[in-house]
Design a protein around this motif. Sequence first.
Motif, PDB file in Angstrom:
ATOM      1  N   SER A 221       0.851  -1.185   0.000  1.00 17.55           N
ATOM      2  CA  SER A 221       0.000   0.000   0.000  1.00 17.55           C
ATOM      3  C   SER A 221       0.890   1.240   0.000  1.00 17.55           C
ATOM      4  CB  SER A 221      -0.957  -0.024   1.200  1.00 17.55           C
ATOM      5  OG  SER A 221      -1.826   1.058   1.175  1.00 17.55           O
ATOM      6  N   LEU A 222       0.307   2.402   0.253  1.00 17.57           N
ATOM      7  CA  LEU A 222       1.076   3.645   0.268  1.00 17.57           C
ATOM      8  C   LEU A 222       1.256   4.108   1.704  1.00 17.57           C
ATOM      9  CD1 LEU A 222      -0.574   5.576  -2.708  1.00 17.57           C
ATOM     10  CD2 LEU A 222       1.552   4.265  -2.709  1.00 17.57           C
ATOM     11  N   PRO A 223       2.493   4.209   2.222  1.00 19.86           N
ATOM     12  CA  PRO A 223       2.702   4.668   3.593  1.00 19.86           C
ATOM     13  C   PRO A 223       2.124   6.067   3.806  1.00 19.86           C
ATOM     14  CG  PRO A 223       4.713   3.717   2.707  1.00 19.86           C
ATOM     15  CD  PRO A 223       3.764   3.844   1.560  1.00 19.86           C
ATOM     16  N   ASP A 224       1.591   6.278   4.998  1.00 19.04           N
ATOM     17  CA  ASP A 224       0.986   7.560   5.366  1.00 19.04           C
ATOM     18  C   ASP A 224       1.971   8.319   6.247  1.00 19.04           C
ATOM     19  OD1 ASP A 224      -0.492   9.677   6.277  1.00 19.04           O
ATOM     20  OD2 ASP A 224      -2.036   8.486   7.272  1.00 19.04           O
ATOM     21  N   HIS A 225       2.523   9.423   5.740  1.00 16.15           N
ATOM     22  CA  HIS A 225       3.454  10.259   6.494  1.00 16.15           C
ATOM     23  C   HIS A 225       2.683  11.475   7.010  1.00 16.15           C
ATOM     24  CE1 HIS A 225       5.863   7.971   3.583  1.00 16.15           C
ATOM     25  NE2 HIS A 225       6.829   8.002   4.477  1.00 16.15           N
ATOM     26  N   ASN A 226       2.500  11.559   8.321  1.00 14.94           N
ATOM     27  CA  ASN A 226       1.685  12.639   8.882  1.00 14.94           C
ATOM     28  C   ASN A 226       2.147  12.947  10.299  1.00 14.94           C
ATOM     29  OD1 ASN A 226      -0.273  14.555   9.201  1.00 14.94           O
ATOM     30  ND2 ASN A 226      -2.008  13.152   9.069  1.00 14.94           N
ATOM     31  N   ASP A 227       2.422  14.239  10.562  1.00 15.61           N
ATOM     32  CA  ASP A 227       2.810  14.700  11.901  1.00 15.61           C
ATOM     33  C   ASP A 227       3.983  13.907  12.479  1.00 15.61           C
ATOM     34  OD1 ASP A 227       0.910  16.697  11.941  1.00 15.61           O
ATOM     35  OD2 ASP A 227      -0.619  15.455  12.895  1.00 15.61           O
ATOM     36  N   GLY A 228       4.967  13.586  11.650  1.00 12.61           N
ATOM     37  CA  GLY A 228       6.146  12.884  12.126  1.00 12.61           C
ATOM     38  C   GLY A 228       5.935  11.409  12.386  1.00 12.61           C
TER      39      GLY A 228
ATOM     40  N   HIS B  64     -29.894  16.611  34.201  1.00 14.22           N
ATOM     41  CA  HIS B  64     -28.584  17.262  34.159  1.00 14.22           C
ATOM     42  C   HIS B  64     -27.524  16.260  33.707  1.00 14.22           C
ATOM     43  CE1 HIS B  64     -29.933  20.948  36.253  1.00 14.22           C
ATOM     44  NE2 HIS B  64     -30.721  20.126  36.920  1.00 14.22           N
ATOM     45  N   ALA B  65     -26.412  16.792  33.210  1.00 11.22           N
ATOM     46  CA  ALA B  65     -25.307  15.942  32.750  1.00 11.22           C
ATOM     47  C   ALA B  65     -23.980  16.592  33.108  1.00 11.22           C
ATOM     48  CB  ALA B  65     -25.396  15.710  31.246  1.00 11.22           C
ATOM     49  N   LEU B  66     -23.060  15.789  33.635  1.00  8.54           N
ATOM     50  CA  LEU B  66     -21.723  16.230  34.017  1.00  8.54           C
ATOM     51  C   LEU B  66     -20.707  15.291  33.365  1.00  8.54           C
ATOM     52  CD1 LEU B  66     -20.416  17.217  37.530  1.00  8.54           C
ATOM     53  CD2 LEU B  66     -19.255  15.407  36.280  1.00  8.54           C
ATOM     54  N   LEU B  67     -19.675  15.864  32.772  1.00  8.38           N
ATOM     55  CA  LEU B  67     -18.586  15.078  32.196  1.00  8.38           C
ATOM     56  C   LEU B  67     -17.337  15.289  33.035  1.00  8.38           C
ATOM     57  CD1 LEU B  67     -17.632  13.260  29.802  1.00  8.38           C
ATOM     58  CD2 LEU B  67     -16.857  15.367  28.693  1.00  8.38           C
ATOM     59  N   TYR B  68     -16.801  14.194  33.563  1.00  8.97           N
ATOM     60  CA  TYR B  68     -15.573  14.245  34.358  1.00  8.97           C
ATOM     61  C   TYR B  68     -14.426  13.770  33.477  1.00  8.97           C
ATOM     62  CZ  TYR B  68     -12.427  13.607  38.368  1.00  8.97           C
ATOM     63  OH  TYR B  68     -11.371  13.688  39.268  1.00  8.97           O
ATOM     64  N   ASP B  69     -13.600  14.722  33.041  1.00  7.61           N
ATOM     65  CA  ASP B  69     -12.478  14.504  32.123  1.00  7.61           C
ATOM     66  C   ASP B  69     -12.976  14.253  30.699  1.00  7.61           C
ATOM     67  OD1 ASP B  69     -10.503  15.037  33.936  1.00  7.61           O
ATOM     68  OD2 ASP B  69     -10.273  12.956  34.566  1.00  7.61           O
ATOM     69  N   ALA B  70     -12.088  14.517  29.737  1.00  7.18           N
ATOM     70  CA  ALA B  70     -12.519  14.616  28.346  1.00  7.18           C
ATOM     71  C   ALA B  70     -11.771  13.690  27.401  1.00  7.18           C
ATOM     72  CB  ALA B  70     -12.356  16.061  27.868  1.00  7.18           C
ATOM     73  N   GLY B  71     -10.944  12.799  27.934  1.00 10.82           N
ATOM     74  CA  GLY B  71     -10.200  11.903  27.059  1.00 10.82           C
ATOM     75  C   GLY B  71      -8.982  12.577  26.455  1.00 10.82           C
ATOM     76  N   PRO B  72      -8.078  11.814  25.862  1.00 10.29           N
ATOM     77  CA  PRO B  72      -6.822  12.361  25.313  1.00 10.29           C
ATOM     78  C   PRO B  72      -6.976  12.840  23.877  1.00 10.29           C
ATOM     79  CG  PRO B  72      -6.766   9.986  25.195  1.00 10.29           C
ATOM     80  CD  PRO B  72      -8.087  10.341  25.822  1.00 10.29           C
ATOM     81  N   SER B  73      -5.952  13.539  23.424  1.00  9.31           N
ATOM     82  CA  SER B  73      -5.866  13.982  22.037  1.00  9.31           C
ATOM     83  C   SER B  73      -4.425  13.806  21.583  1.00  9.31           C
ATOM     84  CB  SER B  73      -6.287  15.449  21.904  1.00  9.31           C
ATOM     85  OG  SER B  73      -6.079  15.911  20.593  1.00  9.31           O
ATOM     86  N   PHE B  74      -4.250  13.149  20.427  1.00 12.48           N
ATOM     87  CA  PHE B  74      -2.917  12.923  19.883  1.00 12.48           C
ATOM     88  C   PHE B  74      -2.872  13.469  18.460  1.00 12.48           C
ATOM     89  CE2 PHE B  74      -4.058   9.356  22.682  1.00 12.48           C
ATOM     90  CZ  PHE B  74      -3.127   9.540  23.689  1.00 12.48           C
ATOM     91  N   GLY B  75      -2.522  14.722  18.319  1.00  8.51           N
ATOM     92  CA  GLY B  75      -2.496  15.346  16.997  1.00  8.51           C
ATOM     93  C   GLY B  75      -3.890  15.388  16.404  1.00  8.51           C
TER      94      GLY B  75
END
Length: 741
Positions: A84-91, A514-525
């Motif tokens: 396939s074609l390698p995906d080069h993105n954000d290092g 009512h609704a409460l969110l405790y923490d929002a999860g990670p983000s990686f790029g």
Amino acid sequence: MRTGMLALAAGLACLMLLPVLLPVWLVLLLLALGLLLLRGRFYPVALFLFGLCWANTSAQWALEDRLPIELDGQTLWIEGRVVSLPDHNDGVVRFQLEQVSSRRHELPQRLRLAWYGGPELQAGEQWRLAVRLKRPRGLVNLQGFDYEAWLLAQRIGATGTVKVGKRLQAAGGLSAWRDALRQRVLAVDAYGRAGGVAALVLGDGSGLSRTDWRVLQDTGTVHLLVISGQHVSLFAVALYGLVAGLARLGCWPRALPWLPCACALAFAGALSYGLLAGFEVPVRRACVSIAAVLLWRLRFRHLGIWTPLLLAWVVVLLFEPLAVLQAGFWLSFGAVAVLLMVFGGRLGVRSMGWSWWHAQWTIALGLLPFFLLLGLPISASGPLANLIAVPWVSFLVVPLALLGVLLLPVPWLGEGLIWLAGLLLEVLFQLLASIAALLPAWLPMLLPFWAWLLIALGVLCVLAPPGVPLRLPGLIMLVLLCFTPQQLPQEGQAEVWQLDVGQGQALLVRTRSHALLYDAGPSFGDFDLGERVVVPSLRALGIDRLDLMLLSHADNDHAGGALAILQQLQVDQVLSGEVARLDPRVQAEACRDGASWQWDGVRFTTWHWAQAASSNALSCVLKVEAAGESLLLTGDIDSQAERWLINQGRDVQVDWLQVPHHGSRSSSSAFFLNTVAPRGALLSRGHNNQFGHPHPQVLARYQARGIEVYDSVHSGALRIRLGANEAPTAWRAQPRFWREK
């Protein structure tokens, strides 16, 4: 004939309904039964059994080609060829490796790898790599992409991270030629849209940005910028039309029958386009469908218009039964079926403009049940956007892009055509972005089966022929989509969801109103779990507004997804135990020690050690009490913060405890566990994570006290009805034959 094909098609498609695969003895028994029934009037039953057994056997082969359990998380030296074609993105370089070998172990024949900070890889190269391998595993939530099903459908037996490697052989073959061609296309200054041209010609979507994909999703035009049946089919139709036109004008040699030549040229063109695009699963599916249509046109028109669709379905699934696990399979066949149902056999002549508009809204409506069942975003602007975008891409951009790539050896000419195709793509994206800003995609709530069934029946009624008096009842059934009742917690109770966000944390606490969110999860790029997991899960529960988002502290694994959530949901208030380190766009207020409030008979209390020296110890702690049952959410507090909490005289004894700091060795001290004395603990972490969470000593402390730990790796998303004194419900426990337990 048609009855037998329908039976075979049903048997092949039944694979996706199997909670577990059939054992070998049962497969052999069903095959024997099918052979007995084959010559009688029950031959459709035999064909159904043959289809089911073949699909089951093919899936079993794919499961057996997964990484052995004893090698899960191990680092091995392997050799293989980049395909396939390698995906080069954000290092990061992401690629697939085939023909994999190892000196000491038998490994799957196809791997999906990531190399952080890796070199420029090319398709066709042979490499020797040190790779940390993992068994195929994905996140399991209420809504969202099923990564495990996708990996199995691609027959990928393991994923992994490359540590170091050495190139053994330079690139060669068709893959290397395609990669070199991609580099030439990307080198053209096509208004920044060379990546879009590469997506259309070579099937390489890595050149499209996260914003581009969001615009395409919001406008229901994703199918236009990936190689799909539409592009390949249009190319085949153009070649067929060329021969037919020459024959009609009398310019075709009379010695050659035009119809067989037109069909052969159309199929050869489709196959060539498919090879240029890498011949991935959607392209193979399109080529098979085109072959079925051309065969029908050549010899079997008397069998009716549904025959080529049914034949294509059967042939595709005979070659690859696991295609039923991919959304694209259902959407592509569903779209063709809707068009045949709406336009097939209708009397009267309509204008081209009316027919084109009619096709767009009927496809959008006809695919609605598929989108609901698959948990995909629904684009209200899709019919309008596709009305413009489909001819724009199909008749302007794609021909220019293909011709430009073909003429790249001619100085200036090929690059000029690619530049023009990029310009047209830029104009289109500007228009689509304007439409998306007005009407973004909508993520519907998770529907009970009875509601989905009524909506599907309503769609069939609305799309029925004009003479059938069912449209009004159909419209009434579709109203259910807007008024499906939610299952809300009772007064005084709370519904708690620990979402599966890998090495991170996100918990929802919902009361009746009512609704409460405790923490929002990670983000990686570009990979934001707030956007990809948290928001779809909240939408699936019918939540489009949060009263409070409480970010325990500012570490990425707890607050990385906050900005994406704020951009897509209404959030009334944001609190955090570490405001200074948050993204300024989050605009949070400081968590207050001892603050308390009630929602619908459920009490909430926050505690915060403002003088703590470390980021983890600054985590804002939340206690939730509902009908005599309680929960303590602790963020990443360490043993010092645990001791401070107890020494302050806080009432920390609860029924449920969120395991502090994902089970780190520095938390969950014996003193803390003895004081809290929970009956159950919630652990959120990533499978085989690099930190080694949870530490074996920490798990031993919980086990020694009889505290059952509900690990997100094994449970997926987890639901607790706080105040009902019930056992938790694990989403991964739902039986799926492709899912790791």
